[in-house]
Scaffold this motif. Sequence first.
Motif, PDB file in Angstrom:
ATOM      1  N   ALA A  42       0.618  -0.644  -0.158  1.00 16.27           N
ATOM      2  CA  ALA A  42      -0.224  -0.180   0.201  1.00 16.27           C
ATOM      3  C   ALA A  42       0.315   1.367   0.185  1.00 16.27           C
ATOM      4  CB  ALA A  42      -0.523   0.119   1.973  1.00 16.27           C
ATOM      5  N   ALA A  43       2.025   0.754   0.699  1.00 17.79           N
ATOM      6  CA  ALA A  43       3.310   2.064   0.682  1.00 17.79           C
ATOM      7  C   ALA A  43       3.832   3.200  -0.499  1.00 17.79           C
ATOM      8  CB  ALA A  43       4.201   2.203   1.968  1.00 17.79           C
ATOM      9  N   VAL A  44       4.037   1.450  -1.335  1.00 15.03           N
ATOM     10  CA  VAL A  44       4.583   1.642  -2.868  1.00 15.03           C
ATOM     11  C   VAL A  44       3.523   2.298  -3.960  1.00 15.03           C
ATOM     12  CG1 VAL A  44       4.937   0.658  -4.743  1.00 15.03           C
ATOM     13  CG2 VAL A  44       5.762  -0.369  -2.753  1.00 15.03           C
ATOM     14  N   LEU A  45       1.554   1.415  -2.695  1.00 16.98           N
ATOM     15  CA  LEU A  45       1.164   2.016  -4.505  1.00 16.98           C
ATOM     16  C   LEU A  45       1.198   3.773  -4.258  1.00 16.98           C
ATOM     17  CD1 LEU A  45      -1.244   1.455  -6.478  1.00 16.98           C
ATOM     18  CD2 LEU A  45      -2.569   1.080  -4.882  1.00 16.98           C
ATOM     19  N   ASP A  46       1.236   3.920  -2.600  1.00 13.05           N
ATOM     20  CA  ASP A  46       0.967   5.579  -2.528  1.00 13.05           C
ATOM     21  C   ASP A  46       1.752   6.490  -2.990  1.00 13.05           C
ATOM     22  OD1 ASP A  46      -1.830   6.174  -1.099  1.00 13.05           O
ATOM     23  OD2 ASP A  46      -0.885   5.241   1.072  1.00 13.05           O
ATOM     24  N   LEU A  47       3.087   5.544  -3.320  1.00 12.81           N
ATOM     25  CA  LEU A  47       4.044   6.734  -3.854  1.00 12.81           C
ATOM     26  C   LEU A  47       3.641   6.872  -5.363  1.00 12.81           C
ATOM     27  CD1 LEU A  47       6.703   5.544  -1.969  1.00 12.81           C
ATOM     28  CD2 LEU A  47       6.339   7.766  -1.422  1.00 12.81           C
ATOM     29  N   CYS A  48       3.160   6.196  -5.912  1.00 13.62           N
ATOM     30  CA  CYS A  48       3.478   6.242  -7.386  1.00 13.62           C
ATOM     31  C   CYS A  48       2.368   7.452  -8.239  1.00 13.62           C
ATOM     32  CB  CYS A  48       2.145   5.021  -7.556  1.00 13.62           C
ATOM     33  SG  CYS A  48       3.375   3.155  -7.851  1.00 13.62           S
ATOM     34  N   ASP A  49       2.937   8.581  -7.756  1.00  8.66           N
ATOM     35  CA  ASP A  49       2.455   9.301  -7.845  1.00  8.66           C
ATOM     36  C   ASP A  49       2.275  10.393 -10.050  1.00  8.66           C
ATOM     37  OD1 ASP A  49       5.248  10.708  -8.083  1.00  8.66           O
ATOM     38  OD2 ASP A  49       4.745  11.909  -5.833  1.00  8.66           O
ATOM     39  N   GLY A  50       3.133   9.561 -10.776  1.00  6.24           N
ATOM     40  CA  GLY A  50       3.134   9.763 -11.422  1.00  6.24           C
ATOM     41  C   GLY A  50       4.724  10.621 -11.984  1.00  6.24           C
ATOM     42  N   LYS A  51       5.458  11.092 -10.783  1.00  3.75           N
ATOM     43  CA  LYS A  51       6.434  11.634 -10.921  1.00  3.75           C
ATOM     44  C   LYS A  51       7.818  11.098 -10.398  1.00  3.75           C
ATOM     45  CE  LYS A  51       3.711  16.503  -9.826  1.00  3.75           C
ATOM     46  NZ  LYS A  51       3.752  17.085  -8.924  1.00  3.75           N
ATOM     47  N   ARG A  52       7.034  11.020  -8.964  1.00  2.24           N
ATOM     48  CA  ARG A  52       8.623   9.795  -8.146  1.00  2.24           C
ATOM     49  C   ARG A  52       9.030   8.084  -9.697  1.00  2.24           C
ATOM     50  NH1 ARG A  52       4.864  10.130  -4.096  1.00  2.24           N
ATOM     51  NH2 ARG A  52       6.309  11.635  -2.422  1.00  2.24           N
ATOM     52  N   SER A  53      10.220   7.840  -9.733  1.00  4.12           N
ATOM     53  CA  SER A  53      10.543   7.100 -10.477  1.00  4.12           C
ATOM     54  C   SER A  53      10.312   5.874 -10.004  1.00  4.12           C
ATOM     55  CB  SER A  53      11.864   6.983 -11.387  1.00  4.12           C
ATOM     56  OG  SER A  53      12.858   6.777  -9.964  1.00  4.12           O
ATOM     57  N   ARG A  54      10.800   4.934 -10.798  1.00  2.35           N
ATOM     58  CA  ARG A  54      10.987   3.225  -9.657  1.00  2.35           C
ATOM     59  C   ARG A  54      11.397   3.300  -8.590  1.00  2.35           C
ATOM     60  NH1 ARG A  54      11.389   0.391 -14.861  1.00  2.35           N
ATOM     61  NH2 ARG A  54      12.113  -1.186 -13.768  1.00  2.35           N
ATOM     62  N   THR A  55      12.560   4.083  -9.763  1.00  4.95           N
ATOM     63  CA  THR A  55      14.261   3.809  -8.226  1.00  4.95           C
ATOM     64  C   THR A  55      13.420   4.436  -7.401  1.00  4.95           C
ATOM     65  OG1 THR A  55      15.774   3.925 -10.441  1.00  4.95           O
ATOM     66  CG2 THR A  55      16.871   4.216  -8.502  1.00  4.95           C
ATOM     67  N   ASP A  56      12.828   5.445  -7.289  1.00  3.33           N
ATOM     68  CA  ASP A  56      12.952   6.745  -6.228  1.00  3.33           C
ATOM     69  C   ASP A  56      12.173   6.117  -5.351  1.00  3.33           C
ATOM     70  OD1 ASP A  56      14.057   8.725  -8.204  1.00  3.33           O
ATOM     71  OD2 ASP A  56      12.617  10.064  -8.800  1.00  3.33           O
ATOM     72  N   ILE A  57      11.373   5.540  -6.146  1.00  4.02           N
ATOM     73  CA  ILE A  57       9.820   4.919  -5.289  1.00  4.02           C
ATOM     74  C   ILE A  57      10.818   3.688  -4.421  1.00  4.02           C
ATOM     75  CG2 ILE A  57       8.385   3.229  -4.751  1.00  4.02           C
ATOM     76  CD1 ILE A  57       7.116   4.553  -7.352  1.00  4.02           C
ATOM     77  N   ALA A  58      11.650   2.791  -4.536  1.00  2.15           N
ATOM     78  CA  ALA A  58      12.154   1.742  -4.070  1.00  2.15           C
ATOM     79  C   ALA A  58      13.611   2.881  -3.280  1.00  2.15           C
ATOM     80  CB  ALA A  58      12.863   1.174  -5.275  1.00  2.15           C
ATOM     81  N   GLY A  59      13.959   3.979  -3.335  1.00  2.00           N
ATOM     82  CA  GLY A  59      14.808   4.681  -2.381  1.00  2.00           C
ATOM     83  C   GLY A  59      13.837   4.523  -1.041  1.00  2.00           C
ATOM     84  N   ILE A  60      12.924   5.414  -1.040  1.00  2.00           N
ATOM     85  CA  ILE A  60      12.188   5.802  -0.545  1.00  2.00           C
ATOM     86  C   ILE A  60      11.565   4.471   1.274  1.00  2.00           C
ATOM     87  CG2 ILE A  60       9.511   6.804   0.717  1.00  2.00           C
ATOM     88  CD1 ILE A  60      10.095   8.479  -1.933  1.00  2.00           C
ATOM     89  N   ILE A  61      11.536   3.544  -0.141  1.00  2.00           N
ATOM     90  CA  ILE A  61      10.803   2.346   0.859  1.00  2.00           C
ATOM     91  C   ILE A  61      12.162   1.744   0.804  1.00  2.00           C
ATOM     92  CG2 ILE A  61      10.349  -0.166   0.903  1.00  2.00           C
ATOM     93  CD1 ILE A  61       8.052   1.862   0.387  1.00  2.00           C
ATOM     94  N   ALA A  62      13.266   1.826   1.233  1.00  2.00           N
ATOM     95  CA  ALA A  62      14.647   1.001   2.145  1.00  2.00           C
ATOM     96  C   ALA A  62      14.431   2.043   2.635  1.00  2.00           C
ATOM     97  CB  ALA A  62      15.577   1.491   0.356  1.00  2.00           C
ATOM     98  N   GLY A  63      14.696   3.756   2.651  1.00  2.00           N
ATOM     99  CA  GLY A  63      15.416   4.198   3.684  1.00  2.00           C
ATOM    100  C   GLY A  63      14.013   4.266   4.728  1.00  2.00           C
ATOM    101  N   GLY A  64      12.905   3.660   4.902  1.00  2.00           N
ATOM    102  CA  GLY A  64      12.173   3.178   5.471  1.00  2.00           C
ATOM    103  C   GLY A  64      12.307   2.185   7.351  1.00  2.00           C
ATOM    104  N   THR A  65      12.836   0.912   6.132  1.00  2.00           N
ATOM    105  CA  THR A  65      13.303   0.016   6.391  1.00  2.00           C
ATOM    106  C   THR A  65      14.408  -0.184   6.964  1.00  2.00           C
ATOM    107  OG1 THR A  65      14.335  -0.668   4.980  1.00  2.00           O
ATOM    108  CG2 THR A  65      12.400  -0.997   4.548  1.00  2.00           C
ATOM    109  N   GLY A  66      15.523   1.319   7.320  1.00  2.00           N
ATOM    110  CA  GLY A  66      16.669   1.156   8.252  1.00  2.00           C
ATOM    111  C   GLY A  66      18.007   1.183   7.339  1.00  2.00           C
ATOM    112  N   GLY A  67      19.107   1.064   8.011  1.00  2.00           N
ATOM    113  CA  GLY A  67      20.565   1.320   6.947  1.00  2.00           C
ATOM    114  C   GLY A  67      20.573  -0.533   6.904  1.00  2.00           C
ATOM    115  N   GLY A  68      21.702  -0.202   6.027  1.00  2.00           N
ATOM    116  CA  GLY A  68      22.401  -1.701   5.244  1.00  2.00           C
ATOM    117  C   GLY A  68      21.438  -2.472   4.313  1.00  2.00           C
TER     118      GLY A  68
END
Lengths: 95, 284
Positions: A42-68
């Motif tokens: 659901a968080a991924v879907l919310d990030l799909c705004d037509g402006k963010r790239s797939r890589t941007d979305i993956a970066g935000i999701i990765a940031g939310g899961t902590g380091g490493g």
Amino acid sequence: MPLPEHPEKIANLSSEELEGLDEVIYVRPDTGASFSLNLTAAAVLDLCDGKRSRTDIAGIIAGGTGGGTDMTRVCDDVDTILKQFVDCGLIRAAD
Amino acid sequence: MPVTDLLIAGLSIRISCSAQACSEGIAALTALFERAAFNGEADLRYSIVQDNNSAHLFCNGQHIWGSEEAGEVVAAFEWALYSRTIDALFPLYLSMHAATVGHQGTTITIAGHSGAGKSSLCTAALLAGADYFTDEYSLLDKQGRITPYPRALQWGGESHPAFPLPCMRDSGLFGEGRYDFTGRDGQHIVSLLWHPVRLAREPAALKLLLLPRFDAGASGVDMQPVARSQALMELAEEMHHKLPVLERLRELHRRIPPDTTIYRIVFSDVHRAWERVEKLLPDC
């Protein structure tokens, strides 16, 4: 169908987080079809705004899961989720 | 004019029938509902009157149907009875397109579209001694209980591939009724009605929810647990009320008890399917 580079959630998609389920149910306005997503999807879907790239979305999701976090793996996981969104008609290409 | 007073989930219904040719069919359709004498005006008032060569059906004074053929008016009465009671009972009761039986202390609701096998599973359960709530209108209240809506079990013909007539008749578990009429294409249609003798009379908490799928090619019986969210989405398709999908989901989620066990059951042989369900009951 190839994955869109800048995925965009379709318009007027309605959603409901049902208490205690840790899932969000989405309903497509055109068909009335419903889909259940876990909170990460659901968080991924919310990030799909037509402006963010797939890589941007993956970066935000990765940031939310902590380091490493293994970025390659997160990108693959996000692409897998996006592929399912495409199959369900929940996103379209903005580009 | 002969009058019958019914009580369905607290809704009072008065049926007056002066059309002799319709009375037998109407009695067969309403045989299982609770009889209750009440004073004052009923919530729903049906009247079937004879006028020259035609019978006419009215509900609360509104003309619903008229025909020279009694069976056609009985069929219209059946439709009007179910649809108007279901409408009148909402939102106190939410009606799901589902059968419900009570067996070994467990209330089992079997939900699915036509042809999924819910009526067959319901019949197999009744032959195993289950108590009958309904085969079509499972009334779910705000406390998560199913209230009986014991309409007659109905077969669209005089035979069923899984339940031979002697098996039904010799079981001692069913009374029998019927009505027939001429369809639009001139075909003679027989509606065979079964009246289970073991009736549930009180609401009971939903414990086991089954999502059946009859598959003639299935080699055995497959039972798999189903996630609540998936079940809610499927059940939202099986509600009799015309509500937006999200509202259906919310209502179902609020009402279905959180500890309800949910399974999908795929089968070709309904008797074996019911045996599998019975094995599951002690864990529900």
